[in-house]
Design an enzyme around this catalytic site. Structure first.
Site, PDB file in Angstrom:
ATOM      1  N   ARG A 104      44.283  26.133 -23.539  1.00 28.75           N
ATOM      2  CA  ARG A 104      43.261  26.988 -24.161  1.00 28.75           C
ATOM      3  C   ARG A 104      41.984  26.162 -24.255  1.00 28.75           C
ATOM      4  O   ARG A 104      41.965  25.117 -24.928  1.00 28.75           O
ATOM      5  CB  ARG A 104      43.708  27.424 -25.556  1.00 28.75           C
ATOM      6  N   HIS A 115      30.496  37.590 -29.514  1.00 29.55           N
ATOM      7  CA  HIS A 115      30.745  36.528 -30.502  1.00 29.55           C
ATOM      8  C   HIS A 115      30.588  35.129 -29.909  1.00 29.55           C
ATOM      9  O   HIS A 115      30.447  34.157 -30.642  1.00 29.55           O
ATOM     10  CB  HIS A 115      32.095  36.724 -31.206  1.00 29.55           C
ATOM     11  N   ARG A 165      47.504  26.661 -13.369  1.00 34.33           N
ATOM     12  CA  ARG A 165      46.028  26.648 -13.341  1.00 34.33           C
ATOM     13  C   ARG A 165      45.464  27.949 -12.785  1.00 34.33           C
ATOM     14  O   ARG A 165      44.265  28.092 -12.625  1.00 34.33           O
ATOM     15  CB  ARG A 165      45.538  25.515 -12.434  1.00 34.33           C
ATOM     16  N   GLU A 224      42.940  30.692 -21.491  1.00 37.61           N
ATOM     17  CA  GLU A 224      43.818  30.926 -22.640  1.00 37.61           C
ATOM     18  C   GLU A 224      45.239  30.629 -22.208  1.00 37.61           C
ATOM     19  O   GLU A 224      45.604  30.939 -21.068  1.00 37.61           O
ATOM     20  CB  GLU A 224      43.701  32.368 -23.127  1.00 37.61           C
ATOM     21  N   HIS A 255      30.900  37.264 -22.318  1.00 42.18           N
ATOM     22  CA  HIS A 255      30.868  35.921 -22.912  1.00 42.18           C
ATOM     23  C   HIS A 255      30.331  34.856 -21.934  1.00 42.18           C
ATOM     24  O   HIS A 255      29.422  34.100 -22.259  1.00 42.18           O
ATOM     25  CB  HIS A 255      32.264  35.496 -23.366  1.00 42.18           C
TER      26      HIS A 255
HETATM   27  C1  BG6 Z   1      37.582  38.519 -26.923  1.00 44.82           C
HETATM   28  C2  BG6 Z   1      38.492  39.011 -25.842  1.00 44.82           C
HETATM   29  O1  BG6 Z   1      36.288  39.037 -26.752  1.00 44.82           O
HETATM   30  O2  BG6 Z   1      37.528  37.107 -26.868  1.00 44.82           O
HETATM   31  C3  BG6 Z   1      39.881  38.413 -25.965  1.00 44.82           C
HETATM   32  O3  BG6 Z   1      38.586  40.437 -25.930  1.00 44.82           O
HETATM   33  C4  BG6 Z   1      39.787  36.900 -26.039  1.00 44.82           C
HETATM   34  O4  BG6 Z   1      40.694  38.798 -24.882  1.00 44.82           O
HETATM   35  C5  BG6 Z   1      38.789  36.478 -27.083  1.00 44.82           C
HETATM   36  O5  BG6 Z   1      41.084  36.417 -26.372  1.00 44.82           O
HETATM   37  C6  BG6 Z   1      38.548  34.972 -27.027  1.00 44.82           C
HETATM   38  O6  BG6 Z   1      37.727  34.590 -28.088  1.00 44.82           O
HETATM   39  P1  BG6 Z   1      37.752  33.082 -28.586  1.00 44.82           P
HETATM   40  O7  BG6 Z   1      36.667  33.022 -29.590  1.00 44.82           O
HETATM   41  O8  BG6 Z   1      39.120  32.832 -29.135  1.00 44.82           O
HETATM   42  O9  BG6 Z   1      37.497  32.239 -27.367  1.00 44.82           O
END
Ligand code: BG6
Length: 484
Positions: free
Chosen positions: A341, A188, A464, A226, A250
């Site tokens: 975050r 995503h 950190r 996060e 990602h």
């Molecule tokens: C997911 C992970 O693919 O991406 C999660 O499994 C993570 O652990 C999430 O929290 C983060 O997605 P975004 O779009 O909030 O950065």
């Protein structure tokens, strides 16, 4: 391949978390914006739980109402809910899938008139362990039977395997049933606005063309933080860890777009060809260029084993062995339960040779692309301190999307990617050879972590991460600039 005609979207795993939090909201938002009109589209939820259509609608509704009611009319929502039908059945027997096929066919007959073509999209919001059997059932019972065009497409979510061998096995099993153009492997991050902007930024701006290389760039950081822990997902997370959860997919996808050569065209295959070349040019990871961490309190989660060795934080330096990037560290860093975050790309340039202002300590030029929250791009540069004296100061050229594009709502990644699937555009999906190359990079390190040879360092939640990660960053060449 027809892009018009009756469309059936099947969400498998419809009663699960991913469907509730991501897939259904994305489908609704597409509907709200006029993309999935009810005279063409029907949505089917499929899962094992024995519930009615209304039960499913209520489940979705109860999760949503807090944030959606505010921005859209109840009428629209109610209208959309009537597009949804629920079918219950198991994932490994034919009965439920035959029933599903019957429901889809009924809908198609009703909508299609006689000469229409049918399009079937199966979204697997399921654990990967059931992908092979579910794909087999779809192939056996639910394929589009129209001879008049139309298609069947399968969307799968990560994790695609746990290492190179398991990913290859999964790819082989699914690959025996469906052709690559039918498979949409979602990452995503590829649907995020500023990730999609990377190609435009790099290849449509004269500014960047001559600078984007080892002669000018000192180091690149791709960072994910996060400020919360695993929160109820401890069981899943502990099996995978931060490298498999975030970095191998990602962050590596973002790295590809930052580092790749210009594709021949914008055709998905041309873009993905260039991404694969980057991945194949990554050198083996060196032990001294890895720092792992685990936040204190992670093992308090009852679903996490007491002696878990799973990293919730990692900094890994990747080195790309090619003409453009030799000697430039790509520092990938991701962590849970940190102090903020944020996801961003930081491109730090080399010092100015023969600096006459002696402003070195004020920091280098840096180009920052903030993917989230509050999408932005800014350049840190040195300017004259306004006033009578000739001194220098670091300042920013700042493009904040919230200010610049006030009238535009930035779409959610899942909306874009589902729409791409319907349109048959695979540009923002991971091709099989990309997946293989990504696993090749991380598998040796992951096996050593799994075998307990590489231990994570403890860190405080809200910090950190381990101090050793900052030391690694400095060793890799990153120079801390004011305010970071
Ligand atoms: C997911 C992970 O693919 O991406 C999660 O499994 C993570 O652990 C999430 O929290 C983060 O997605 P975004 O779009 O909030 O950065």
């Amino acid at each position: 391949v027809s892009e018009t005609g009756c469309l059936s979207i099947v969400v498998l795993g419809a009663s699960g978390d991913l469907a509730k939090k991501k897939t259904f909201p994305a489908l609704f938002n597409l509907y709200r914006q006029g993309f999935l009109q009810s005279n063409e589209v029907h949505i089917f939820g499929y899962a094992r739980t024995k519930i009615s259509d209304d039960d499913l609608r209520n489940r979705i509704r109860s999760f949503w109402c807090v944030f959606l009611v505010a921005c859209c009319s109840i009428m629209l929502m109610t209208e959309w809910f009537y597009q949804i039908k629920y079918v219950s059945g198991s994932y490994d027997t034919e009965g439920g899938f035959r029933m599903l096929d019957k429901e889809i066919s009924l809908h198609e007959e009703f909508r299609n008139s006689t000469e229409g073509s049918s399009r079937r999209l199966f979204y697997l919001a399921l654990p990967p362990s059931v992908y092979p059997v579910v794909c087999r059932m779809i192939k056996l019972c639910c394929m589009n039977k129209s001879h008049l065009g139309g298609w069947t497409r399968i969307v799968v979510e990560k994790p695609f395997g746990k290492d190179l061998d398991s990913a290859e096995k999964l790819s082989n099993q699914i690959g025996e049933l469906f052709e690559e153009p039918q498979l949409y492997r979602i990452d995503h991050y590829l649907g995020k606005e500023l990730v999609q902007n990377l190609l435009v930024l790099r290849f449509a701006n004269r500014f960047f063309l001559p600078l984007w290389n080892r002669d000018n760039i000192d180091n690149v950081q791709i960072v994910f933080r996060e400020d919360f822990g695993t929160e109820g997902r401890g069981g899943y997370f502990d099996e995978y860890g931060i490298i498999r959860d975030i970095i191998q997919n990602h962050l590596l996808q973002v790295l590809c777009l930052v580092a790749m050569e210009k594709p021949v065209s914008l055709k998905p295959e041309h873009i993905r060809d260039e991404k694969v070349k980057v991945l194949q040019s990554v050198m083996p990871i060196k032990d001294e260029e890895v720092v792992l961490g685990q936040y204190n309190g992670y093992r308090d989660d009852p679903t996490v084993p007491d002696h878990s060795n799973t990293p919730t934080f990692a900094t890994v330096v990747l080195r790309i062995h090619n003409e453009r990037w030799e000697g430039v560290p790509f520092i990938l860093k991701a962590g849970k339960a940190l102090n903020s975050r944020k996801a961003e790309i930081r491109i730090q340039f080399k010092d100015v040779p023969g600096d006459i202002f002696r402003c070195k300590n004020q920091g280098r030029n840096e180009f920052v692309i903030r993917l989230q929250p509050s999408e932005a791009m800014y350049m840190k540069l040195t300017v004259k301190q306004p006033g009578l004296e000739m001194s220098t100061v670091q300042s920013e050229l700042d493009l904040s999307y919230g200010q610049r594009y006030q009238q535009v709502t930035i779409p959610e990644a899942y909306e874009r990617l589902i729409l791409d699937t319907i349109r048959g555009d695979q540009q923002h999906f991971v091709r099989r050879d990309e997946l293989r190359a990504a696993w090749e990079i991380f598998t040796p390190l992951l096996h050593r972590i799994d075998d307990g040879e590489f231990k994570p360092l403890p860190y405080q939640p809200g910090s950190r991460g381990p101090a050793e990660a900052d030391e690694l960053l400095e060793r890799a060449g990153y120079v801390q600039t004011h305010g970071y």
